[in-house]
Scaffold this motif. Structure first.
Motif, PDB file in Angstrom:
ATOM      1  N   PRO A 135     -14.739 -24.357  35.105  1.00  0.00           N
ATOM      2  CA  PRO A 135     -14.276 -25.102  33.925  1.00  0.00           C
ATOM      3  C   PRO A 135     -12.759 -25.062  33.802  1.00  0.00           C
ATOM      4  O   PRO A 135     -12.097 -24.145  34.285  1.00  0.00           O
ATOM      5  N   GLY A 136     -12.214 -26.094  33.156  1.00  0.00           N
ATOM      6  CA  GLY A 136     -10.780 -26.132  32.931  1.00  0.00           C
ATOM      7  C   GLY A 136     -10.135 -27.350  33.560  1.00  0.00           C
ATOM      8  O   GLY A 136     -10.789 -28.152  34.242  1.00  0.00           O
ATOM      9  N   MET A 137      -8.846 -27.483  33.340  1.00  0.00           N
ATOM     10  CA  MET A 137      -8.091 -28.583  33.924  1.00  0.00           C
ATOM     11  C   MET A 137      -7.796 -28.270  35.389  1.00  0.00           C
ATOM     12  O   MET A 137      -7.610 -27.096  35.758  1.00  0.00           O
ATOM     13  N   PRO A 138      -7.724 -29.298  36.238  1.00  0.00           N
ATOM     14  CA  PRO A 138      -7.589 -29.062  37.688  1.00  0.00           C
ATOM     15  C   PRO A 138      -6.405 -28.190  38.093  1.00  0.00           C
ATOM     16  O   PRO A 138      -6.536 -27.330  38.965  1.00  0.00           O
ATOM     17  N   ASP A 139      -5.231 -28.389  37.462  1.00  0.00           N
ATOM     18  CA  ASP A 139      -4.071 -27.582  37.855  1.00  0.00           C
ATOM     19  C   ASP A 139      -4.260 -26.115  37.494  1.00  0.00           C
ATOM     20  O   ASP A 139      -3.896 -25.217  38.268  1.00  0.00           O
ATOM     21  N   PRO A 177     -12.903 -31.891  34.399  1.00  0.00           N
ATOM     22  CA  PRO A 177     -12.840 -31.603  32.965  1.00  0.00           C
ATOM     23  C   PRO A 177     -13.612 -32.582  32.088  1.00  0.00           C
ATOM     24  O   PRO A 177     -13.729 -32.364  30.875  1.00  0.00           O
ATOM     25  N   ARG A 178     -14.160 -33.639  32.671  1.00  0.00           N
ATOM     26  CA  ARG A 178     -14.874 -34.652  31.891  1.00  0.00           C
ATOM     27  C   ARG A 178     -16.287 -34.172  31.565  1.00  0.00           C
ATOM     28  O   ARG A 178     -17.088 -33.908  32.465  1.00  0.00           O
ATOM     29  N   GLU A 179     -16.586 -34.047  30.292  1.00  0.00           N
ATOM     30  CA  GLU A 179     -17.876 -33.499  29.851  1.00  0.00           C
ATOM     31  C   GLU A 179     -19.049 -34.328  30.343  1.00  0.00           C
ATOM     32  O   GLU A 179     -20.106 -33.800  30.680  1.00  0.00           O
TER      33      GLU A 179
END
Length: 327
Positions: free
Chosen positions: A209-213, A192-194
């Protein structure tokens, strides 16, 4: 990136569309040091062109020569190679290895359609061919194991490509993604880190894209999926692991020392994970080969993935839910 089986069958379909005849060969069983596992496929066109592999090369050459001279079987048949030491040496099968191969004539694209569809839909297809009549039956099944002969029927399987989700687009993630594609993994990356996304340059890997969970939940890991967390940031790695350890993924690993892994497991136990789920975690990730550099660590991770994948191919894939039900 498509699986190697899909590419072989797609190429065979192209040949049939062009009016060529061909044969499909599938490794049934091996003994000794045969180079390919049961289930490996090869298609040989009537003029000797070929795609895929059932050995290190010499058997392919022999089958291509037989095709050019119209010496391949006209109906489904079993072929054996390396039955004695002299033949093993002739065909390059080391240590007296032997191969039993199922040969099947291909005349129309309809023969390949169910297999290509199962690969595209990530569903496991059991394909049964009758030796004498050539009758073919298809059935979607739960994972069962290797190809096998049963009386006059040959059963083989076509299904999902192996997938690898990497959490972390750092240097190790980049090297791991590049290497894994050569091993027939469909590689996906999540970070998620740009700033990490901006510097990602590995071709062939899908960026999720998105948060890992959230990404783990959306991709619905199946028994053909591996998940490896390499950010070294507990806030990111643990998010993915919390969902991954409850999934059907066949392999879940995380970067970190033995001490850090124990701390991680203590954190995971504070959530709604069972002890059995926590113990599924491979950590420190990879085989112990004294690796230090990102490339060496990637090799150790992939070596363990190959080991786990081979064991599953030998014994048959069993989903987590099915396995717990039998416990």
């Amino acid at each position: 990136m498509q699986s190697s089986d899909w590419e072989v069958l797609q190429r065979a379909r192209d040949w049939l569309d062009q009016g060529y005849g061909a044969h499909l060969f599938t490794v049934i069983q091996t003994w000794g040091s045969a180079p390919r596992l049961p289930g490996a496929i090869l298609v040989v066109r009537e003029d000797g062109h070929l795609v895929g592999s059932v050995s290190g090369g010499c058997i392919e050459d022999d089958l291509a020569d037989k095709a050019r001279h119209q010496q391949l079987p006209a109906r489904p048949a079993i072929m054996e190679y390396g039955v004695n030491q002299a033949e093993a040496q002739r065909f390059g099968i080391p240590c007296g290895g032997q191969l039993k191969i199922f040969a099947e004539p291909l005349t129309q694209t309809a023969q390949l359609a169910p297999m290509l569809e199962s690969l595209s839909q990530r569903r496991l297809l059991k394909r049964s061919v009758h030796l004498h009549s050539g009758e073919v039956r298809h059935q979607y099944v739960l994972p069962e194991g290797q190809p096998y002969l049963e009386s006059d029927w040959f059963h083989s399987y076509f299904g999902p490509q192996w997938r690898l989700l990497i959490i972390g687009a750092n240097q190790l993630g980049s090297v791991l993604a590049a290497m894994a594609q050569a091993l027939d993994f469909h590689v996906m990356i999540c970070d998620p880190r740009e700033e990490m996304r901006a510097e990602w340059h590995v071709e062939g890997a899908d960026w999720l894209p998105g948060m890992p969970d959230d990404v783990v939940l959306e991709m619905a890991p199946d028994p053909h999926t591996a998940i490896v967390a390499v950010t070294h940031d507990p806030k990111l790695d643990d998010m993915a692991l919390l969902e991954a350890l409850k999934s059907d993924a066949f392999y879940i690993g995380a970067l970190g020392s033995v001490k850090n892994q124990e701390k991680r497991k203590q954190r995971l136990r504070s959530f709604d994970l069972t002890e059995q789920e926590v113990n599924r975690l491979h950590g420190p990730v990879g085989l112990r080969i004294s690796s230090r550099t990102p490339a060496e660590i990637a090799v150790s991770i992939l070596a363990e993935l190959i080991q786990e994948r081979a064991q599953l191919q030998q014994t048959g894939l069993v989903s987590r839910v099915h396995r717990l039900a039998m416990a």
